[in-house]
Design an enzyme around this catalytic site. Sequence first.
Site, PDB file in Angstrom:
ATOM      1  N   CYS A 230      37.591  37.203  36.019  1.00  0.00           N
ATOM      2  CA  CYS A 230      37.834  38.190  37.054  1.00  0.00           C
ATOM      3  C   CYS A 230      36.866  38.084  38.233  1.00  0.00           C
ATOM      4  O   CYS A 230      37.270  38.200  39.395  1.00  0.00           O
ATOM      5  CB  CYS A 230      37.797  39.585  36.467  1.00  0.00           C
TER       6      CYS A 230
ATOM      7  N   HIS B 243      35.371  44.533  34.090  1.00  0.00           N
ATOM      8  CA  HIS B 243      36.329  43.861  34.969  1.00  0.00           C
ATOM      9  C   HIS B 243      35.856  43.981  36.420  1.00  0.00           C
ATOM     10  O   HIS B 243      35.058  44.858  36.748  1.00  0.00           O
ATOM     11  CB  HIS B 243      37.702  44.517  34.803  1.00  0.00           C
TER      12      HIS B 243
ATOM     13  N   ASP C 213      44.358  43.585  42.201  1.00  0.00           N
ATOM     14  CA  ASP C 213      43.646  42.883  41.124  1.00  0.00           C
ATOM     15  C   ASP C 213      44.130  41.449  41.082  1.00  0.00           C
ATOM     16  O   ASP C 213      45.167  41.152  40.504  1.00  0.00           O
ATOM     17  CB  ASP C 213      43.914  43.587  39.789  1.00  0.00           C
TER      18      ASP C 213
END
Lengths: 667, 320
Positions: free
Chosen positions: A412, A456, A472
């Site tokens: 991420c 994250h 995202d």
Amino acid sequence: MSKRSGTDGSLLNSLPWTLAALAFSVLPHLQFLPIWVTAIFLACSAWRLQVERKRWRLPPAWIRILLALGCFIGVLASYESVSGVGPGSALLAVMAALKLLETKQRRDQFVLLFISIFLIMSSLLREQYLWSLPYLLVGVLFTMTAWLRMSDTRKVSLGQSIRTGGRLMAYSIPLMIAMWVFFPRIATPFWSVPIDTSSATSGLSDRMSPGDISSLSLSDAVAFRVKFSSEVPPPHKRYWRGLVLHRFNGRTWTGNEPSLDSNARKDITFQGEPVEYQVTMEPTRQHWIFALDIPSDWDLGQTYMAQQQQLARMQPVDQRVTYNAVSYPDFLLDSELSRFSSDYYTRLPDNSNPRAVALAREMREAAGSSEVFINRVLRKFNQEEFFYTLQPPPLGSNPVDRFLFESRQGFCEHYASAFAVMMRAAGIPSRVVLGYQGGEINPMGEYMIVRQADAHAWNEVWLPRRGWYRIDPTAAVAPERIEAGRSGAMFDGIGASWGLNAPSELLYQITMTWDALNTKWNEWILAYGPDNQSQFMEWLGMDDPNWRKMMLTLIVIVIALIAIISLLLIMRYRPPPKDDAALLYRKFTRAAGVEPEMGETPYSYFARLTNERTELTEKAGDVTSLYLDARYGPTELASMKNLENAVTEFSRQKKTRGGRETHSPAS
Amino acid sequence: MQQGNTLEKLPLSAKPRDALNAARKSLGSIILGKDGEISLALACLLARGHLLIEDLPGLGKTILAQSIARVLGLSFQRIQFTSDLLPADIVGVSIFRQESGQFEFQPGPIFAELVLADEVNRATPKAQSALLEAMEERQVSVDGHTHQLPTPYFVVATQNPSDQIGTFPLPESQLDRFLMRLELGYPNEENERALLIGTDRRQMLTQIRPTMNPETLTALQQAVTEVHMTDPLIDYVQALVRFTRESPDIETGLSPRGALALVAAARAHAYVENHSGVFPDDVQAVFGPVAGHRLKPASNSAYRTPAELSRYVLDNVNIP
């Protein structure tokens, strides 16, 4: 030469027990201590045991002093300090091991067992998990048993020792409960225990440098647990906002120190249905407080919303905290962005990641609008050869270029960083949000567990009229990372190393049950802090509870409990209360001025008494035979009246005779 | 089946208590200065126990046993235990009678009401066990026939200290069958003088008259079991027993059977001493004889002999 002679083997029976109790109490510390401490402990134990078995001599004082000095320096070298839980427990363990080398007699074993108790208790300074309680109980029982086996010279069966130890512990349970309930919990403790910084691994880093760390360790440690009172949001809306990073130097993203911004909350327009929930957060030693994107209300003290809508508490989270919060998954944030802000959130360092910047500008121009551009970038991640991996290669300088054009592997952080850089290059304000994404529902306790592995990073971009909204990029690469209802990461870490791909159902059940039990433990035992305590005290009827009152109550209760236990013990071990005859006889022996000896019968007492004082024979004989009849004869013969008279007469005679004798010894 | 010195049964005083007092007096006149031992011996018999007298030769063991038999009006047999004594010498044999063409049981000396087993530890374990089994079962089996021993039935065994030459010490399990173990000890100066001056004891023995018959004895034995015992006294007995089990100086403490023996003996002693109930003095008096041979000192204990060990226990337990 007797001083230097070997041991006599007299400790052979109790020493293994002392050693075992000591080992048991050191056990929970060992995983935190340097390996050489374990080695020294084992070596000293084995050495001492051999000394006793082979009747060797104990090492002379100078060796012991050298060893002690060496161990002290060793601890100092390992920790660069001798205070704190780590060095403290290391010192305790090492010195206990060395104490073995001068354990000659029972008294030394007492010292060892005291140390053992202390070690058991000090493990609580590190952690107070659910298993701490059984461990404590078993550890103390173990030590008590060792103690009993050491003190008992008779041959006592092991079962008997354990039972006695258990009984002694049972006596202390009411005390334990009273202490737990009434010992004042104070928001700012009197003392603070320096915790090893090395062990404080939990929590998010407040900076992000993708490519510096080439592998992400996934910890299945719990970050926080959530109980929803409204409907649980679907997985793709489970974004737990932590901190926001908005400064980029080409390698590293950083944010602000937590600070209050009274405008932050005004910038939000809440939409849709609120989500209400309660978070129990594990200590992070950081200021950040996690809430579902985006929070509107929270009830944690001294907690404010900072400029980029991140929540922060003024005190770091050193203890587990529980708070209620309300969030709106749908929101409009900063519909207007000042020119200054717009500049700020598009700022990139000069001459860094030039290829990425060039690519972004090119794509932006080709796209025509920001929305199309964003979609194209996401599609690029999704359709080109980008891989989601937890072990990406290191990236060196210009990490975004390296990532986008060469390695194309990352997790991420890499995607969020690259995405933000590309947005900024194209003139779209963007920033990186760190927090947690996901969380799995524990069916055993109807709550959600969010683990460290759920940490994250995602992006927020600002578009006119839409305000800041969440994108995202990782979801574009690995949608399963976002949509997984159950935390797969935990099993990726553990399960993969076992060669398991999917977690077994049984393991899952066990993990969930264990976590549910832990939650209960936290709720009922560990959450009993200052607030809960004062509430409980008020419920018990204490007005305006403060620590003085609680301490006083505790002292009273402790004294009362000790009194009750002593009374029980007295009743158990004392002979039954003396009856009337025995009391009268006691009066008689007092009057006679001669104390009966242990195991002396009334007749032998009478003989001893009248041997010197023949004049007392008649009255003392009366008392003795009346007493024996009254106390040991059948009830119909017992005449307290006669016995009482006889005793009175004896006392009178004793007095007058005694008086006369002093005046005229000749008579 | 009463043989040997069968005594002429006399009309006796109706009251068992008087008979007992008379018996004590008679015994006291023969065995001088041993009133305590006489009381204990009588208590032992009244508690339906067997008696073991352990002492050096010549201290009056046999005389005591014989005079008890006489005074209590019991048939008496003496078995001198030797190393070649066979079980058949004790219990008897079956002899083939030619005239009847059948075997006829010829009872051995064990079939007397009071058997004196003299120097019981001189015989082989085989002969010893023949006696001890009879004591326990109160019956004898020979050639498949069971023969009841008489009632009342007492065995008074004497033994020499086991450190003497040519002895087979009785094992602990056999010792347990004796309610009491007595030591007579030397008489004191005064009594020894009276003994030297006075008539020959054996001659005196023939002159004493029985003071009771078996019925009186049975009545006495019944009366003994009814002696009152109060809670404090039971507490005392329990404290003593507990102490023997917990003391580091004692390896084997008193068994429940030992505790029962202690209570039975204390009751009988209280009766003999004419106490209104069992007094702590009674417990203390019988403790040594009853518990002495049942306790085993710990290997590192300072108390070696039964007497020392008993004294140690009594001196360390409070009388409640």
